[in-house]
Enzyme design. Structure first.
Site, mmCIF file in Angstrom:
data_model
loop_
_atom_site.group_PDB
_atom_site.id
_atom_site.type_symbol
_atom_site.label_atom_id
_atom_site.label_comp_id
_atom_site.label_asym_id
_atom_site.label_seq_id
_atom_site.Cartn_x
_atom_site.Cartn_y
_atom_site.Cartn_z
ATOM 1 N N ASN A 115 34.217 37.966 43.264
ATOM 2 C CA ASN A 115 34.409 39.425 43.237
ATOM 3 C C ASN A 115 35.540 39.830 44.181
ATOM 4 O OD1 ASN A 115 31.826 39.531 41.836
ATOM 5 N ND2 ASN A 115 30.953 39.128 43.845
ATOM 6 N N HIS A 160 38.357 27.736 46.668
ATOM 7 C CA HIS A 160 38.315 28.031 45.233
ATOM 8 C C HIS A 160 38.210 29.548 45.007
ATOM 9 C CE1 HIS A 160 37.027 27.142 41.000
ATOM 10 N NE2 HIS A 160 36.472 28.333 41.146
ATOM 11 N N GLU A 161 37.244 30.174 45.665
ATOM 12 C CA GLU A 161 37.021 31.608 45.441
ATOM 13 C C GLU A 161 38.215 32.429 45.918
ATOM 14 O OE1 GLU A 161 34.646 32.196 43.535
ATOM 15 O OE2 GLU A 161 33.708 30.226 43.771
ATOM 16 N N GLY A 189 27.505 28.756 42.362
ATOM 17 C CA GLY A 189 27.806 28.358 43.731
ATOM 18 C C GLY A 189 28.297 29.553 44.513
ATOM 19 N N GLU A 214 39.601 29.182 35.944
ATOM 20 C CA GLU A 214 38.774 28.155 36.579
ATOM 21 C C GLU A 214 39.507 26.834 36.788
ATOM 22 O OE1 GLU A 214 36.533 29.077 38.112
ATOM 23 O OE2 GLU A 214 35.875 30.933 37.163
HETATM 24 ZN ZN LIG Z 1 35.963 29.888 39.847
#
Ligand SMILES: [Zn+2]
Length: 864
Positions: free
Chosen positions: A273, A305-306, A269, A328
């Site tokens: 980075n 989330h990122e 998804g 995660e």
């Molecule tokens: Zn993740």
């Protein structure tokens, strides 16, 4: 015992100076790097990770003056290159200088190419995806999360392109070849899997932020040309997320710039980075005309989330992939906190209960689940754990702990943990220790079996009569815990005696909370007319089996709106899952569902819809399938009447999601008026070009496909080809899997691997056909027939396991046997567990039908 694949620990990288030159015409790249190393003892050779790279030269620079030429040998199995030199390398510092070249591949991992078309011209860009173990495909390196170093990146790029990496560009100069040389500021100390290089023609929008420390940080969102207008929602959400996390974690975002880039071809998804977050177009861009409320919510969730990873994952990184869940599970939990803060009306914590908690419970009910923490060595084993257990169960047990410790103590513990391990690595125990120090509670002891053991408990409740003063109803409850299995076959075979420390609550007249750390426990409660609800708010990762008397009272509570949405949801979920496991009857769940006809909450409907869809698939070959459809129409007709097709002024934002879902279900269960209306809306757009409300497009396309033929198929395919918006393409792609005609479904399958479908989208279309009872055998035959092609495209990545996830919808033992036979001949290491899960599900489905078939038939014929 499996051999460890970790690199020797006595060689440590401190800094990499890397120069890469991608060639966007021939799809190759060349590179040079100098790695500044520390040897903790003298060594004969140095081992680095390297895959599919041709190393042209290797030199050891001894004491900054002598240069020794080295030899390179490759070990394909361990994905390493071993460098040896004429003399012993002394203890202390040294430099390893390498030149190498490689290919810009089309597999969406390592350093790869992506394509898009602009004004009829094909354009290419080069981009990286390194997690988990693919940095080694772009440059030889110590490709392990704990080998953190500083990176000085230089990209040599065609003059008409831009380069993006983790930090701000510090210098741009021209090269005599006509290329541009873009140098970037040094990165912080970080892991290789978080590095990124992106080269192509991009445009961007930007926003500035003022941090608490007075520093300024810049946020930019990059798109391919012509799409930057679709980036403003992402820019706005990301700035709000950064503000929220800085405040919540008590640490400023550590880089001067955050770039977010929409990539046309992208396997996952998105990827976190550090400072250069990459996304699929569908998870970053919002088009006011084409994006639905669900698309928009998904974009916001993915960004949250990122960006959580920028702290949790990037600043503090798991020591090894065994602790992947720390990254995660945590990001999947905290994204809800951020989104709840930014969009309080989305009721996102209620959505968590169906989304994360519900999916995690389902997967974790199989004997073939795995503990949250699992020892992994080889890259294929690492790929396997990027699943719902690491993400959603991880998030769910953290939510349980958050509720148990209290929100303030939890936040303080996290701040303590992040400060203590910044720019370094940590293990699960380190997080528990930090939370323990702040809360004073035995977190490590409580959490041990939640992360180290597979599965989760079922709490069985028994009523014991208790004498209370006259006029008061009192109850003594006996609670017993045991591991829950959705398959009775798995339960019978299991010898699992795990006892969990369960933070559990019960609400009767008052609310009581306690920690259940034994096999059984007695609790005194006083209950009301509306019964006793265990696990209030569904905050713990457990299921509850009530005795009939209590269940009846709770049914009344559902009808009278006396339970919260998460509690109503939990009740119906456990009822269906206990039917699946054989602890209860399917007919009882179907009957309980009829108490939900007055329900108006989106999330509760989403949970119920999940169960009815599962049964729809399970019953599709049964003679009573038609009666089940009639039952389905009975369930959905009331809520559809309330919702209608039109948006209402001032309605809850989640009603928009609810409307689309229930309209589709009612139509799918065969309601003629709904189908006709969907076809009318569709025909109007086809004839007049009138645009459909994006929130209704999914319903309309799906119902048109389910009831359509060749004409509709051709039209949808031509729409797919012409469409440039990924969200709309995904919607149409899913609809293409829903036709009833087998020849058309065959054509859909062929289309999925044609040049008109991106590699990233093909599996979505195949799984849509697989999920369709009319298409399941076709899809499986297609997968078998095109096995080599699918393997060539996807093997090795995290994405490949998805080919098999719908296999669990088969219901016959012969289907399981066929899959077993095929995988015995064609082993797929990274999909081993997914296949085992599907097989377990198929055997369980077969038994479920055998056990309950007669009862269901009787129930459905009397009910309708
Ligand atoms: Zn993740």
């Amino acid at each position: 015992m499996k051999k460890s694949v970790r690199l020797p620990v006595h060689v440590k990288p401190e800094r990499y100076k890397i120069m890469l030159r991608p060639d966007l015409e021939n799809f190759t790249f060349s590179g040079e790097e100098t790695i500044y190393l520390v040897l903790e003892k003298a060594a004969k050779e140095i081992t680095l990770h390297s895959v599919d790279l041709e190393i042209l030269s290797a030199e050891w620079i001894h004491k900054s003056k002598e240069v020794w030429a080295g030899k390179v040998a490759y070990d394909l199995k361990t994905e390493t290159a071993i460098f040896s030199f004429p003399k012993l390398l002394e203890k202390g510092k040294g430099q390893l200088k390498l030149t190498f070249k490689g290919i810009l591949n089309d597999k969406m991992r390592g350093f790869y190419k992506s394509k898009y078309t602009l004004d009829g011209v094909d354009k290419h860009l080069a981009v990286t995806q390194f997690e988990s173990t693919d940095a080694r495909r772009a440059f030889p390196c110590f490709d392990e999360p704990s080998q953190k170093a500083i990176f000085d990146v230089t990209l040599m790029i065609p003059a008409n392109t831009v380069a993006i990496s983790n930090t701000m560009e510090s210098n741009i100069s021209e090269h005599e070849s006509g290329y541009k040389i873009v140098e970037f500021e040094p990165t912080p100390k970080m892991s290789t899997y978080l590095l990124a290089f992106i080269v192509g023609e991009f445009e961007y929008i930007e926003g500035n932020r003022q941090q608490a420390t007075g520093n300024k940080s810049l946020v930019r969102v990059f798109t391919t040309p012509g799409k930057k207008e679709q980036a403003s929602f992402a820019l706005d959400v990301s700035i709000k997320c950064l503000d929220f996390y800085e405040d919540y974690f008590g640490i400023d975002y550590p880089l001067p710039v955050l770039d977010m880039i929409a990539i046309p071809d992208f396997a996952a998804g998105a990827m976190e980075n550090w400072g250069a977050v990459t996304y699929r177009e569908s998870t970053l861009l919002v088009d006011t005309e084409k994006s639905s409320a669900a698309n928009k919510q998904w974009v916001a969730m993915v960004i949250a989330h990122e960006l959580a990873h920028q702290w949790f994952g990037n600043l503090v990184t798991m020591e090894w992939w065994t602790h992947l869940w720390l990254n995660e599970g945590f990001a999947s939990f905290i994204e809800y906190l951020a989104i709840d803060h930014i969009f309080p009306k989305w009721e996102i914590w209620t959505q968590f209960v169906a989304g994360e908690l519900g999916t995690a419970l389902a997967l974790d009910s199989l004997a073939n689940t795995h503990p949250i923490e699992v020892t992994v060595n080889h890259p294929a084993e690492i790929s396997e754990i990027f699943d719902k257990v690491s993400y959603a169960k991880g998030a769910s047990v953290l939510r349980m702990l958050w509720k148990y410790l209290g929100e303030k103590a939890f936040q303080k513990g996290l701040q303590h943990y992040l400060k203590k391990h910044a720019y370094s690595n940590a293990k699960t125990e380190d997080l528990w220790k930090a939370l323990e120090e702040v809360s004073g509670k035995p977190v490590g002891k409580i959490m041990a079996n939640w992360t180290a053991k597979p599965g989760h408990p079922l709490i069985s409740v028994k009523l014991k009569v208790k004498n209370l003063p006259a006029g008061r109803q009192g109850e003594k409850l006996e609670l017993r815990q045991s591991r829950f299995f959705s398959s009775p076959i798995s339960k019978r075979k299991s010898k699992d005696k795990t006892l969990w420390n369960i933070p559990i609550t019960v609400r009767g007249e008052t609310r009581k909370g306690f920690l259940m750390d034994k096999k059984s426990l007695y609790v005194n409660v006083t209950h009301t007319r509306y019964g006793l609800k265990m696990n209030v708010g569904e905050s713990s990762f457990v299921r509850v089996d009530y005795p009939q008397k209590l269940l009846k009272e709770l049914e009344g509570a559902v009808k009278n709106g006396k339970l919260s949405a998460p509690d109503r949801l939990g009740l119906i979920r456990d009822s269906f899952d206990l039917a699946q496991s054989g602890d209860s009857l399917t007919t009882l769940a179907l009957e309980l569902a009829l108490s939900y006809l007055g329900e108006e909450d989106y999330t509760v409907w989403a949970q119920l819809t999940g169960h009815l869809s599962q049964l729809d698939s399970l019953f599709s070959d049964e003679p009573f399938y038609g009666q089940f459809k009639a039952y389905g129409r009975k369930v959905y007709s009331g809520i559809v009447r309330k919702m209608g097709w039109e948006k209402k002024a001032g309605e809850k934002p989640t009603n928009v999601l609810l409307r689309g879902m229930v309209l589709y279900k009612l139509g799918s269960f065969g309601d003629k008026d709904i189908i006709k209306k969907a076809q009318t809306i569709y025909n109007e757009t086809v004839s007049s070009g009138k645009s459909i409300d994006p929130d209704l497009r999914g319903v309309v396309y799906n119902l048109v496909a389910e009831n359509g033929g060749k004409v509709e198929w051709n039209k949808l395919v031509s729409m797919y080809k012409q469409e440039d918006n990924q969200q709309e393409k995904d919607r149409i792609g899913r609809a293409l899997g829903l036709f009833k005609s087998k020849p058309l479904l065959k054509k859909t399958l062929e289309f999925s691997i044609s040049k008109d479908v991106r590699y990233q989208s093909a599996l979505g279309i195949i799984t849509s056909v697989w999920g369709n009872p009319n298409g399941r055998y076709l899809a499986w035959e297609f997968v078998k027939k095109n096995w080599e092609l699918l393997k060539e495209r996807y093997a090795g990545g995290h994405y490949f396991t998805r080919v098999f996830s719908p296999a669990g919808e088969f219901t016959k033992i012969s289907d399981a046997k066929d899959i077993e036979k095929f995988v015995a001949k064609n082993p797929i290491p990274e999909a081993k567990r997914t296949i085992a899960q599907a097989l377990e599900q198929i055997y369980s489905n077969a038994q479920w039908l055998k056990r309950d078939r007669t009862g269901i038939k009787r129930f459905l014929s009397k009910d309708v």
